[in-house]
Write an enzyme that holds these catalytic residues in place. Structure first.
Site, PDB file in Angstrom:
ATOM      1  N   GLU A  36       0.835  -1.206   0.000  1.00  0.00           N
ATOM      2  CA  GLU A  36       0.000   0.000   0.000  1.00  0.00           C
ATOM      3  C   GLU A  36       0.871   1.258   0.000  1.00  0.00           C
ATOM      4  O   GLU A  36       0.593   2.226  -0.698  1.00  0.00           O
ATOM      5  CB  GLU A  36      -0.919   0.007   1.227  1.00  0.00           C
ATOM      6  CG  GLU A  36      -2.080  -0.963   1.110  1.00  0.00           C
ATOM      7  CD  GLU A  36      -2.786  -1.145   2.447  1.00  0.00           C
ATOM      8  OE1 GLU A  36      -3.857  -0.549   2.621  1.00  0.00           O
ATOM      9  OE2 GLU A  36      -2.249  -1.871   3.312  1.00  0.00           O
ATOM     10  N   ASP A  38       3.902   1.477  -1.151  1.00  0.00           N
ATOM     11  CA  ASP A  38       4.518   1.603  -2.473  1.00  0.00           C
ATOM     12  C   ASP A  38       3.543   2.191  -3.490  1.00  0.00           C
ATOM     13  O   ASP A  38       3.937   2.945  -4.375  1.00  0.00           O
ATOM     14  CB  ASP A  38       5.003   0.236  -2.969  1.00  0.00           C
ATOM     15  CG  ASP A  38       6.205  -0.240  -2.175  1.00  0.00           C
ATOM     16  OD1 ASP A  38       6.811   0.595  -1.476  1.00  0.00           O
ATOM     17  OD2 ASP A  38       6.526  -1.436  -2.251  1.00  0.00           O
ATOM     18  N   SER A  83      32.385  19.464  21.385  1.00  0.00           N
ATOM     19  CA  SER A  83      32.689  18.064  21.627  1.00  0.00           C
ATOM     20  C   SER A  83      32.358  17.764  23.088  1.00  0.00           C
ATOM     21  O   SER A  83      31.843  18.629  23.782  1.00  0.00           O
ATOM     22  CB  SER A  83      34.170  17.896  21.325  1.00  0.00           C
ATOM     23  OG  SER A  83      34.541  16.598  21.554  1.00  0.00           O
ATOM     24  N   GLU A 114      22.105   9.459  28.619  1.00  0.00           N
ATOM     25  CA  GLU A 114      21.756   9.064  27.240  1.00  0.00           C
ATOM     26  C   GLU A 114      22.810   8.098  26.721  1.00  0.00           C
ATOM     27  O   GLU A 114      23.918   8.050  27.253  1.00  0.00           O
ATOM     28  CB  GLU A 114      21.753  10.302  26.317  1.00  0.00           C
ATOM     29  CG  GLU A 114      20.671  11.292  26.641  1.00  0.00           C
ATOM     30  CD  GLU A 114      20.793  12.571  25.791  1.00  0.00           C
ATOM     31  OE1 GLU A 114      21.457  12.544  24.735  1.00  0.00           O
ATOM     32  OE2 GLU A 114      20.225  13.584  26.214  1.00  0.00           O
ATOM     33  N   LYS A 116      25.639   7.006  24.124  1.00  0.00           N
ATOM     34  CA  LYS A 116      26.543   7.688  23.203  1.00  0.00           C
ATOM     35  C   LYS A 116      26.577   6.850  21.931  1.00  0.00           C
ATOM     36  O   LYS A 116      27.269   5.835  21.850  1.00  0.00           O
ATOM     37  CB  LYS A 116      27.929   7.847  23.808  1.00  0.00           C
ATOM     38  CG  LYS A 116      28.831   8.722  22.961  1.00  0.00           C
ATOM     39  CD  LYS A 116      30.060   9.140  23.740  1.00  0.00           C
ATOM     40  CE  LYS A 116      30.892  10.180  23.009  1.00  0.00           C
ATOM     41  NZ  LYS A 116      31.299   9.829  21.683  1.00  0.00           N
ATOM     42  N   ASP A 118      27.400   5.527  18.415  1.00  0.00           N
ATOM     43  CA  ASP A 118      28.657   5.566  17.671  1.00  0.00           C
ATOM     44  C   ASP A 118      28.391   5.798  16.182  1.00  0.00           C
ATOM     45  O   ASP A 118      28.402   4.883  15.371  1.00  0.00           O
ATOM     46  CB  ASP A 118      29.422   4.253  17.886  1.00  0.00           C
ATOM     47  CG  ASP A 118      30.899   4.413  17.587  1.00  0.00           C
ATOM     48  OD1 ASP A 118      31.328   5.549  17.330  1.00  0.00           O
ATOM     49  OD2 ASP A 118      31.606   3.400  17.602  1.00  0.00           O
ATOM     50  N   TYR A 223      19.216  14.320  19.543  1.00  0.00           N
ATOM     51  CA  TYR A 223      19.441  14.512  20.973  1.00  0.00           C
ATOM     52  C   TYR A 223      19.462  15.954  21.456  1.00  0.00           C
ATOM     53  O   TYR A 223      19.479  16.194  22.653  1.00  0.00           O
ATOM     54  CB  TYR A 223      20.672  13.753  21.483  1.00  0.00           C
ATOM     55  CG  TYR A 223      21.970  14.002  20.741  1.00  0.00           C
ATOM     56  CD1 TYR A 223      22.622  12.957  20.105  1.00  0.00           C
ATOM     57  CD2 TYR A 223      22.551  15.265  20.703  1.00  0.00           C
ATOM     58  CE1 TYR A 223      23.817  13.152  19.436  1.00  0.00           C
ATOM     59  CE2 TYR A 223      23.742  15.474  20.040  1.00  0.00           C
ATOM     60  CZ  TYR A 223      24.369  14.423  19.407  1.00  0.00           C
ATOM     61  OH  TYR A 223      25.550  14.624  18.746  1.00  0.00           O
ATOM     62  N   LYS A 311      32.991   6.645  28.690  1.00  0.00           N
ATOM     63  CA  LYS A 311      33.231   5.711  27.589  1.00  0.00           C
ATOM     64  C   LYS A 311      33.357   4.271  28.073  1.00  0.00           C
ATOM     65  O   LYS A 311      33.833   4.035  29.180  1.00  0.00           O
ATOM     66  CB  LYS A 311      34.538   6.095  26.896  1.00  0.00           C
ATOM     67  CG  LYS A 311      34.491   7.483  26.279  1.00  0.00           C
ATOM     68  CD  LYS A 311      34.073   7.407  24.860  1.00  0.00           C
ATOM     69  CE  LYS A 311      35.107   7.996  24.029  1.00  0.00           C
ATOM     70  NZ  LYS A 311      35.335   8.107  22.799  1.00  0.00           N
ATOM     71  N   CYS A 405      61.160 -18.174   1.379  1.00  0.00           N
ATOM     72  CA  CYS A 405      59.941 -18.745   1.937  1.00  0.00           C
ATOM     73  C   CYS A 405      60.316 -19.568   3.170  1.00  0.00           C
ATOM     74  O   CYS A 405      61.207 -20.412   3.104  1.00  0.00           O
ATOM     75  CB  CYS A 405      59.258 -19.620   0.901  1.00  0.00           C
ATOM     76  SG  CYS A 405      57.917 -20.589   1.594  1.00  0.00           S
ATOM     77  N   CYS A 408      59.652 -23.508   2.056  1.00  0.00           N
ATOM     78  CA  CYS A 408      60.423 -24.222   1.033  1.00  0.00           C
ATOM     79  C   CYS A 408      61.788 -23.572   0.763  1.00  0.00           C
ATOM     80  O   CYS A 408      62.574 -24.074  -0.036  1.00  0.00           O
ATOM     81  CB  CYS A 408      59.623 -24.309  -0.265  1.00  0.00           C
ATOM     82  SG  CYS A 408      59.387 -22.712  -1.059  1.00  0.00           S
ATOM     83  N   CYS A 423      55.511 -16.413  -2.188  1.00  0.00           N
ATOM     84  CA  CYS A 423      56.367 -17.532  -2.545  1.00  0.00           C
ATOM     85  C   CYS A 423      55.806 -18.074  -3.851  1.00  0.00           C
ATOM     86  O   CYS A 423      54.639 -18.432  -3.919  1.00  0.00           O
ATOM     87  CB  CYS A 423      56.309 -18.606  -1.466  1.00  0.00           C
ATOM     88  SG  CYS A 423      56.972 -20.182  -2.031  1.00  0.00           S
ATOM     89  N   CYS A 428      55.734 -25.695  -2.997  1.00  0.00           N
ATOM     90  CA  CYS A 428      56.015 -25.317  -1.605  1.00  0.00           C
ATOM     91  C   CYS A 428      55.117 -26.106  -0.637  1.00  0.00           C
ATOM     92  O   CYS A 428      53.901 -26.112  -0.788  1.00  0.00           O
ATOM     93  CB  CYS A 428      55.776 -23.819  -1.457  1.00  0.00           C
ATOM     94  SG  CYS A 428      55.778 -23.253   0.238  1.00  0.00           S
TER      95      CYS A 428
HETATM   96  S1  IVH Z   1      25.827  15.727  23.064  1.00  0.00           S
HETATM   97  C1  IVH Z   1      27.674  19.743  23.515  1.00  0.00           C
HETATM   98  N1  IVH Z   1      24.635  13.388  23.083  1.00  0.00           N
HETATM   99  O1  IVH Z   1      29.540  12.275  20.787  1.00  0.00           O
HETATM  100  C2  IVH Z   1      27.133  18.368  23.459  1.00  0.00           C
HETATM  101  N2  IVH Z   1      26.608  13.636  21.797  1.00  0.00           N
HETATM  102  O2  IVH Z   1      32.139  13.235  21.837  1.00  0.00           O
HETATM  103  C3  IVH Z   1      27.579  17.651  22.273  1.00  0.00           C
HETATM  104  N3  IVH Z   1      27.256  11.630  20.553  1.00  0.00           N
HETATM  105  O3  IVH Z   1      30.117  14.880  18.511  1.00  0.00           O
HETATM  106  C4  IVH Z   1      27.079  16.336  22.019  1.00  0.00           C
HETATM  107  N4  IVH Z   1      25.594  10.355  21.218  1.00  0.00           N
HETATM  108  O4  IVH Z   1      28.812  12.802  17.728  1.00  0.00           O
HETATM  109  C5  IVH Z   1      25.678  14.116  22.626  1.00  0.00           C
HETATM  110  N5  IVH Z   1      23.471  11.375  23.155  1.00  0.00           N
HETATM  111  C6  IVH Z   1      24.493  12.106  22.701  1.00  0.00           C
HETATM  112  C7  IVH Z   1      25.441  11.572  21.816  1.00  0.00           C
HETATM  113  C8  IVH Z   1      26.499  12.375  21.388  1.00  0.00           C
HETATM  114  C9  IVH Z   1      26.673  10.424  20.462  1.00  0.00           C
HETATM  115  C10 IVH Z   1      28.514  12.025  19.877  1.00  0.00           C
HETATM  116  C11 IVH Z   1      28.413  13.249  19.015  1.00  0.00           C
HETATM  117  C12 IVH Z   1      29.454  14.183  19.532  1.00  0.00           C
HETATM  118  C13 IVH Z   1      30.376  13.270  20.258  1.00  0.00           C
HETATM  119  C14 IVH Z   1      31.112  14.007  21.342  1.00  0.00           C
END
Ligand code: IVH
Length: 664
Positions: A36, A38, A83, A114, A116, A118, A223, A311, A405, A408, A423, A428
């Site tokens: 549907e 599609d 960051s 929250e 993090k 990746d 986020y 981390k 080698c 051999c 080789c 061998c």
């Molecule tokens: S907050 C000023 N929340 O982590 C706050 N970052 O090491 C900035 N990331 O560049 C980020 N999950 O790529 C925030 N729940 C989360 C996240 C998150 C992944 C990453 C994001 C940021 C890096 C910082």
């Protein structure tokens, strides 16, 4: 339909599709079938084709990918993308917490925990509710404009439920299953691997052709948000709630926390949850909840003082390289292998790690005796990430690749254009043993009981010089081998007997002809039908097959001209090993040269069975729709591939049609 009517209908369609897209991709709870859905997409695309002037920037049709770009434009972030500072231990977190208590002047305050994610941080700019621009983080001040690629991410809303102007930030990522599927498909196509889902997501967003990005399984979690048109939220928790209400996907594991012990518990809980998640995370993030408190805590030049990333470190470990040995593979490639002081890492003991080739050793500056950081690539393969030069004692030794080698003692060469040292001696012993192991492997002739140790024993005892001799083994001959009981000997002979009936494609793969993987073996078997015809095939005949390059054709010529090959083939023939691709397997190769993509759920076949059936008839099954595809086989609940195929004018077949094709 006249233009006014079309405009009205397009409005309806866009709204409906966006709504159902939200149920499907954001809430993971579809309300209509894919068929549907599609249908709606099809109608939209047809109308847009007739009236291109009615296409809007938030039309769902942009999900499929717009025109390729030549370069990404630069975007300046209105508010820098900062960051996060990292914490690696409970002490780090406790210190962070104490700092906040001090700067806020209160004992207790709320925090949001929250995941993090990746992936890659992106910033999305919405003007009066419409997605107008999206950028990478870049250096934090300036990023790249990847709007067209971001539009292909289905869970990213193109229009919001309120007409606000805002900058939304979050993480684009690739779910683990999508990553595995993508890598498998790339392997089939002979393309390079992505090391992990994060790299795959990054590579996808960096595509200049949005249609390529559209084929990649990307997803998005929001986020944070800077509301530029209203009062805005007063807390991080409220921001998350508002993001959800606006139509964004917000991670369900975010939680409000009230104390340091809550914070530490959350970290523990998530680290236990981590293996079950369908996407990669590299830690948890803690953020002070109230925005007034955030302002009070303030910022350093690169990161907020009100947030921290805790981390996960488990996947990395430190150990020492005891020695570097070299291993000779089936094709003569000489691979350096680091022997490590055993190290327990994510549940298994690691003793060795491949160093791949000399360039990698030099690039990483690895020496014997070095202390190194190890991780498991893709959670499985041990890999040396880097050397810790501070730990050097001065007694470390440079490793030099051998000029002989190790098996051999013949000269080794580096062929121009190849990274590996080789080789070149076909006689061998190390290569001979590896060839036996490959021949017997599960995807080869599948001779159970014939593993590494037995292969070496058979070779070194003189019983088996090449794979042709395997079939001349008898109970008497095996009885003389160490650790070989009568029962194992009988089992081995039975497995050998059974393997004689394997189809030609399995035998071709098992013989280990260079550049002939499973797919090529299948194509060769389907096209030539028998060993004798393949052996007699000319270079031109091989290269005439779709998808066969000069490399394979050259390798086939070289392999069958060699004297050793002729001896092996004679032995296999005398033993009664099957040399044919059965008639019903070949089916006249009636699908020769045709490319297929499978999508949706088939009733009578599994995906694998359908693929196998097509390939047995000389056809090829690809994983993504492009203009090179001849047929799309659409089962139940076919989705975006169906839309793309229709867009490109590719013939779409139902399961019944496929059956007719398969039966000629
Ligand atoms: S907050 C000023 N929340 O982590 C706050 N970052 O090491 C900035 N990331 O560049 C980020 N999950 O790529 C925030 N729940 C989360 C996240 C998150 C992944 C990453 C994001 C940021 C890096 C910082």
């Amino acid at each position: 339909m006249d233009k006014d009517k079309a405009a009205k209908r397009l409005d309806e369609l866009r709204e409906k599709i966006n709504e159902h897209n939200y149920y499907y991709h954001v809430l993971d709870a579809p309300r209509i079938s894919d068929t549907e859905f599609d249908q709606l997409m099809k109608e939209l695309m047809e109308l847009e084709e007739r009236y291109p002037e009615l296409i809007t920037s938030d039309s769902p049709s942009v999900r499929i990918g717009s025109k390729p770009l030549t370069a990404f434009a630069e975007v300046e972030h209105t508010v820098p993308m900062l960051s996060l500072d990292n914490a690696f231990s409970e002490e780090d977190i406790a210190a962070f917490y104490r700092r906040l208590q001090k700067s806020l002047g209160i004992e207790q305050f709320e925090m949001v925990g929250e995941l993090k994610i990746d992936g890659l941080a992106v910033s999305l700019y919405y003007e009066e509710g419409k997605f107008v621009r999206g950028a990478t983080r870049g250096d934090g001040q300036r990023g790249e404009d990847i709007t067209a690629n971001l539009r292909t991410v289905w869970s990213l809303p193109l229009s919001l439920r309120e007409k606000i102007t805002a900058e939304v930030r979050g993480e684009v990522f690739m779910p683990r299953d999508g990553f595995v599927r993508l890598n498998k498909a790339r392997q089939q196509e002979g393309l390079t691997f992505f090391a992990n889902p994060r790299n795959a997501a990054a590579g996808s967003l960096r595509q200049l052709d949005p249609a390529v990005a559209a084929q990649r399984p990307l997803d998005f979690f929001a986020y944070t948000m800077i509301n530029l048109s209203g009062d805005g939220s007063k807390s991080q928790w409220k921001i998350l709630t508002n993001l959800k209400a606006l139509g964004f996907k917000v991670n369900e594991h975010a939680t409000l926390l009230n104390s340091l012990s809550d914070v530490l518990e959350y970290h523990q809980h998530i680290s236990e949850l981590r293996p079950q998640l369908s996407y990669d995370i590299d830690g948890v993030v803690f953020k002070v909840n109230e925005l007034v408190c955030q302002e009070k805590a303030g910022y350093t030049s690169r990161a907020p003082r009100w947030a921290i990333a805790y981390k996960f470190m488990a996947e990395e470990g430190i150990t020492r390289i005891r020695d570097i040995k070299v291993n000779v593979g089936r094709t003569g490639a000489i691979t350096p292998l680091a022997e490590l002081e055993p190290l327990l890492l994510s549940g298994s003991i690691i003793k060795r790690a491949s160093l791949h080739n000399e360039d990698i050793i030099r690039g990483k500056d690895v020496m014997i005796g070095d202390t190194v950081v190890i991780h498991k690539a893709g959670e499985v393969i041990p890999e040396i990430i880097r050397v810790l030069p501070d730990k050097r004692s001065g007694r470390e030794q440079l490793f030099i690749m051998p000029d002989q080698c190790p098996s051999c003692h013949k000269e080794v060469k580096r062929i121009p254009g190849e990274a590996a040292l080789r080789c070149l001696n076909p006689a061998c012993p190390a290569q001979a043993v590896e060839r036996i192991i490959h021949f017997a492997s599960r995807r080869g002739m599948d001779i159970s009981g014939l593993g590494e140790a037995l292969a070496a024993q058979l070779y070194h005892s003189g019983l088996v010089e090449d794979v042709g001799d395997l079939y001349a083994l008898t109970l008497d001959k095996l009885a003389g081998l160490e650790r070989m009981g009568e029962k194992s000997a009988n089992n081995l002979l039975a497995a050998l007997e059974q393997s004689k009936t394997n189809p030609l494609r399995r035998l071709l793969y098992a013989l280990g002809i260079r550049f002939v993987g499973e797919r090529t073996a299948r194509l060769l078997a389907a096209n030539f039908g028998s060993m004798s015809r393949l052996a007699a095939a000319t270079y031109e005949e091989v290269i005439a097959i779709k998808d066969m390059g000069p490399q394979i054709a050259f390798s086939q010529q070289d392999f069958f001209q060699r004297e050793e090959t002729q001896i092996i083939i004679k032995k296999l023939k005398i033993a009664g090993v099957n040399f044919q691709e059965k008639r019903e397997d070949v089916k006249e190769s009636n699908l020769k040269g045709n490319r297929f993509v499978l999508t949706g759920t088939l009733q009578r076949y599994s995906r694998e069975q359908a693929k196998e059936a097509i390939e047995q008839r000389g056809g090829q099954v690809l994983s993504s729709v492009s203009k090179n595809v001849d047929y799309l086989i659409a089962g139940e609940k076919a989705g975006s591939k169906l839309i793309k195929a229709k867009e490109l004018g590719i013939t779409v077949l139902k399961e019944e049609d496929l059956e007719k094709l398969l039966n000629g």
